[in-house]
Design an enzyme around this catalytic site. Sequence first.
Site, mmCIF file in Angstrom:
data_model
loop_
_atom_site.group_PDB
_atom_site.id
_atom_site.type_symbol
_atom_site.label_atom_id
_atom_site.label_comp_id
_atom_site.label_asym_id
_atom_site.label_seq_id
_atom_site.Cartn_x
_atom_site.Cartn_y
_atom_site.Cartn_z
ATOM 1 N N GLY A 39 74.922 39.143 30.660
ATOM 2 C CA GLY A 39 75.318 38.962 29.262
ATOM 3 C C GLY A 39 74.119 38.599 28.402
ATOM 4 O O GLY A 39 73.884 39.190 27.344
ATOM 5 N N LEU A 224 71.465 56.524 36.626
ATOM 6 C CA LEU A 224 71.061 56.991 37.953
ATOM 7 C C LEU A 224 69.682 56.481 38.354
ATOM 8 O O LEU A 224 68.952 57.142 39.091
ATOM 9 C CB LEU A 224 71.063 58.538 37.961
ATOM 10 C CG LEU A 224 72.361 59.243 37.543
ATOM 11 C CD1 LEU A 224 72.125 60.730 37.298
ATOM 12 C CD2 LEU A 224 73.439 59.055 38.608
ATOM 13 N N ASP A 256 70.465 46.336 32.049
ATOM 14 C CA ASP A 256 70.955 45.559 30.904
ATOM 15 C C ASP A 256 70.297 46.027 29.613
ATOM 16 O O ASP A 256 70.937 46.069 28.558
ATOM 17 C CB ASP A 256 70.673 44.069 31.118
ATOM 18 C CG ASP A 256 71.404 43.518 32.327
ATOM 19 O OD1 ASP A 256 72.516 44.004 32.611
ATOM 20 O OD2 ASP A 256 70.862 42.624 32.992
ATOM 21 N N GLY A 293 60.307 40.123 35.372
ATOM 22 C CA GLY A 293 61.308 39.259 34.744
ATOM 23 C C GLY A 293 62.448 40.055 34.138
ATOM 24 O O GLY A 293 62.427 41.292 34.108
ATOM 25 N N SER A 297 61.098 40.692 29.890
ATOM 26 C CA SER A 297 60.468 42.017 30.021
ATOM 27 C C SER A 297 61.074 43.059 29.074
ATOM 28 O O SER A 297 60.621 44.196 29.024
ATOM 29 C CB SER A 297 60.588 42.503 31.472
ATOM 30 O OG SER A 297 61.939 42.807 31.760
#
Length: 312
Positions: A39, A224, A256, A293, A297
């Site tokens: 999140g 993918l 994410d 990270g 990042s």
Amino acid sequence: MIYVLGSINLDLSVELERLPKKGETVIADSLKSGLGGKGANQAVAIAKLGKRDDKDVSPVRLIGNVGKDAGGDSLINKLNEFGVNTDFVHRVNRPTGTAIVTLTGKDNRIMVYTGANSGLSKTDVDEALEGATSADTLLCQLEVPLYVVAYALRKARAIGMTTIFNPAPAKELPEDLYYNVDIIVPNETETQILTGINPRDYDSQIDALQEFHERGVHYAVITLGDKGSVISDGTGFIAHIPPRKTAVVDTTGAGDTFVGALALTYPHIGMYSFREACAFATAAAALTVSKRGAADSIPTFAEVAAMYNRVI
Ligand code: RIB
């Protein structure tokens, strides 16, 4: 406004040459701690990529929980520094969620202790979405209780919001949940767990996309990894989005970044077409893997634009 309902973790990332065998101790090469959680990472991606010339194109509000501990303090500070609104991040009597990330070469493995994230409730959703309108977006994943996610998607749909769902980590879902999802964004593993179809080639990818549409989802995007993604709008438009190559340092948070970038560019701002938004998200995710990270990042819009000249 984009509302992100999801986890906030303290990521402890350990780099080591190889994983220990049973009963063995291995000395790690480095340790890095930072903001993570699906999140939080997605909210940070929206905040960083949404900032153009110091102007926020799209404010983002995170709905989540951290503990009343030092980890919780530092994660809330980090979120605010990145420009994420934390008015609906509550402090609860459980330890802040923590993820142990092991990096061996290009391989990462993640173990999550959900802690405070498990305390999220329907009341938290009601409170946060009180002022939401049909112009807003809700984005969810699965590191907080499933019944709360299902409730939030149902409520957002009733308000007329755009709903985006990243079913990570995958688990069995109630069938009616899919009806409240506009855009679903699973990876290969999650697709296989949810549909029973391994999206290993173009035919099986089309079958899996179709399966999501049959369950009630409008748009489907299967990521993918280093092979790009396949996308479908449920009305016959299907496309493969090619990958963007960068040197791989750490893939944590890349998925994410993709989801956050897609949420930002497609439904909320409407600045890109579906295909263009997925291409932009691919470029942003590629830059994320070139740094160590999770939240740290994630690139800014200017970095994506500088790297790719034209971002789509
Ligand atoms: O998707 C990456 C994230 O998964 C990490 O930041 C970790 O906290 C886990 O939630």
